[in-house]
Design an enzyme around this catalytic site. Structure first.
Site, PDB file in Angstrom:
ATOM      1  N   GLY A   1      -4.553   3.012  -3.496  1.00  0.00           N
ATOM      2  CA  GLY A   1      -6.349   3.700  -3.207  1.00  0.00           C
ATOM      3  C   GLY A   1      -5.960   5.443  -2.930  1.00  0.00           C
TER       4      GLY A   1
ATOM      5  CG  ASP B   1      -1.387   7.442   0.552  1.00  0.00           C
ATOM      6  OD1 ASP B   1      -1.198   8.886   0.099  1.00  0.00           O
ATOM      7  OD2 ASP B   1      -1.131   6.916  -0.554  1.00  0.00           O
TER       8      ASP B   1
ATOM      9  CG  ASP C   1      -1.417   1.109   1.567  1.00  0.00           C
ATOM     10  OD1 ASP C   1      -2.352   1.763   0.693  1.00  0.00           O
ATOM     11  OD2 ASP C   1      -1.617   2.211   2.465  1.00  0.00           O
TER      12      ASP C   1
HETATM   13 MG   LIG Z   1      -2.827   3.631   3.500  1.00  0.00          MG
END
Ligand SMILES: [Mg+2]
Length: 413
Positions: free
Chosen positions: A293, A206, A204
């Site tokens: 995302g 962030d 991932d």
């Molecule tokens: Mg994250």
């Protein structure tokens, strides 16, 4: 019994040699054993602070066993080490042999430093679940005594276990709750070839690879920081659907100049240990992906900077005047999509799902964490930690290397 019969009859003897280690000790002992045609059925050694503990299980003719013990005893006295001999019956030996092929597991424990309280709690869980400990290995370097080095210190011990846990789920949740309570991280993995040959790691972005949420940074500059932050936090806690929250947040960014994206990228704080982890895994042939995302712009920036193989994230729509339109292009990368992408990349790279690793902090990372062979919640939200099988909360991203069995001494830095 005549000499010939005595020569045929074999004895099993376990020798334990302890004391100050010195070069040539093993060679001297082996020389004696060779002279009497002893077979070495097992051998193992641990060395702590120049003090050794060497165990050798030998099989030797009854005719020679007395001489072997006598000579080893003389040699030990000469070398100032202690030796003890234990006879092993054939029944005991065979029941030990039959334990072979039982399930094996690796339990890794890490933290800024390790205390007896923590290892004691771990040892209790191991005992409760009916495991035998085959070996204990320190993966971290030798700790320094100075306190000021503590800031970036890390410690890791790996237990090799044999047996089948009485209740694997209970064990896993016990380990996770102890980790939280005692400020350490644990991972419990089946010890097989997949575990030793992982090939793909999906991050991932962030709050995992970087210590910020890019959308919050954009929102701050668009003057809608508080509104966006509230939606982000709620989404990461899993309270609202990711796609819905994403659409709402992007809409709030309408009118922002794209030039601020470069400025944010140039100042992104990269997570402790991220560069070391990625550099090391790349050197050992891993494929590395960002499944985010967040936004492609920042993913591409990190791809360039860190040498990442794949980036999948969301594309912001920009109008002819270089302003964000408040819309995005294409499908949103949500939790489900992250898991699909992990599966796809694994297929393309021809690696088994068991050879994959996923690392993330948010609720939208849970599908990929549970699909990957090794899913690690990293400094994650409580809901994510509660659903994860292993997590890292005490040290940086390079803690992943310990879960993979890398020793600090294998690595240059
Ligand atoms: Mg994250």
């Amino acid at each position: 019994m005549n000499e010939l019969e005595k020569d045929k009859k074999q004895e099993l003897i376990l020798m334990n040699i302890t004391g100050n280690d010195r070069p040539g000790l093993t060679a001297d002992i082996m020389g004696i054993l060779a002279k009497y045609d002893a077979k070495v059925m097992d051998i193992g050694q641990a060395d702590i602070h120049n003090t050794l503990s060497l165990g050798i299980l030998i099989r030797v003719s009854e005719n020679n066993s007395g001489n072997v013990m006598k000579e080893v005893l003389f040699k030990s006295t000469e070398l100032h080490v202690n030796v003890s001999f234990s006879p092993i019956t054939e029944e005991d030996y065979m029941s030990w042999v039959n334990l072979q092929g039982k399930n094996r597991y690796i339990l890794t424990v890490l933290g800024r430093h390790l205390e007896a309280k923590q290892l004691g709690a771990i040892a209790n869980v191991i005992a409760e679940q009916g495991f035998n400990i085959d070996s204990i290995l320190r993966l971290s370097g030798r700790p320094h005594l100075e306190q000021n080095a503590e800031e970036k210190s890390r410690a890791c011990v790996e237990f090799s276990l044999r047996g089948t846990p009485k209740d694997k789920d209970e064990m896993q949740s016990k380990l996770m709750s102890l980790s939280k309570e005692l400020d350490m991280d644990t991972s419990f993995q089946k010890d097989n070839m997949f575990r030793r040959m992982r090939r793909l790691i999906c991050f991932d972005m962030d709050s995992t690879l970087i210590q910020t949420e890019c959308i919050d940074e954009l929102a701050m500059r668009a003057g809608v920081g508080d509104q966006v932050k509230a939606i982000t936090e709620s989404a990461m806690r899993g309270e609202i659907d990711f796609k819905e929250s994403f659409t709402r947040r992007v809409a709030l960014l309408k009118g922002l100049d794209v030039n601020v994206m470069q400025e944010i990228a140039d100042n992104m704080p990269i997570t402790e240990g991220a560069e070391r982890l990625i550099k090391t895994l790349k050197a050992y042939g891993y494929k590395i992906a960002i499944l985010s995302g967040g936004f492609t712009f920042f993913g591409k920036y990190l791809q360039e900077k860190l040498g990442i193989d794949y980036v999948y994230a969301n594309e912001l729509e920009i109008d002819e005047n270089g302003k964000l339109t408040g819309k995005y292009v294409g499908e949103v990368v949500d939790g489900k999509r992250k898991a699909e992408l992990l599966r796809l990349i694994a297929q393309v790279e021809k690696v088994d799902l068991q050879q994959t690793i996923a690392v993330g902090d948010g609720a939208n990372d849970l599908p990929m964490l549970s699909l990957a062979g090794l899913g690690i919640a990293f400094h994650a939200k409580p809901r994510v930690v509660a659903s994860a099988k292993q997590s890292i909360n005490t040290i940086g991203l390079d803690g992943v290397l310990y879960f993979l069995g890398f020793k600090d001494s294998y690595l240059k830095n």
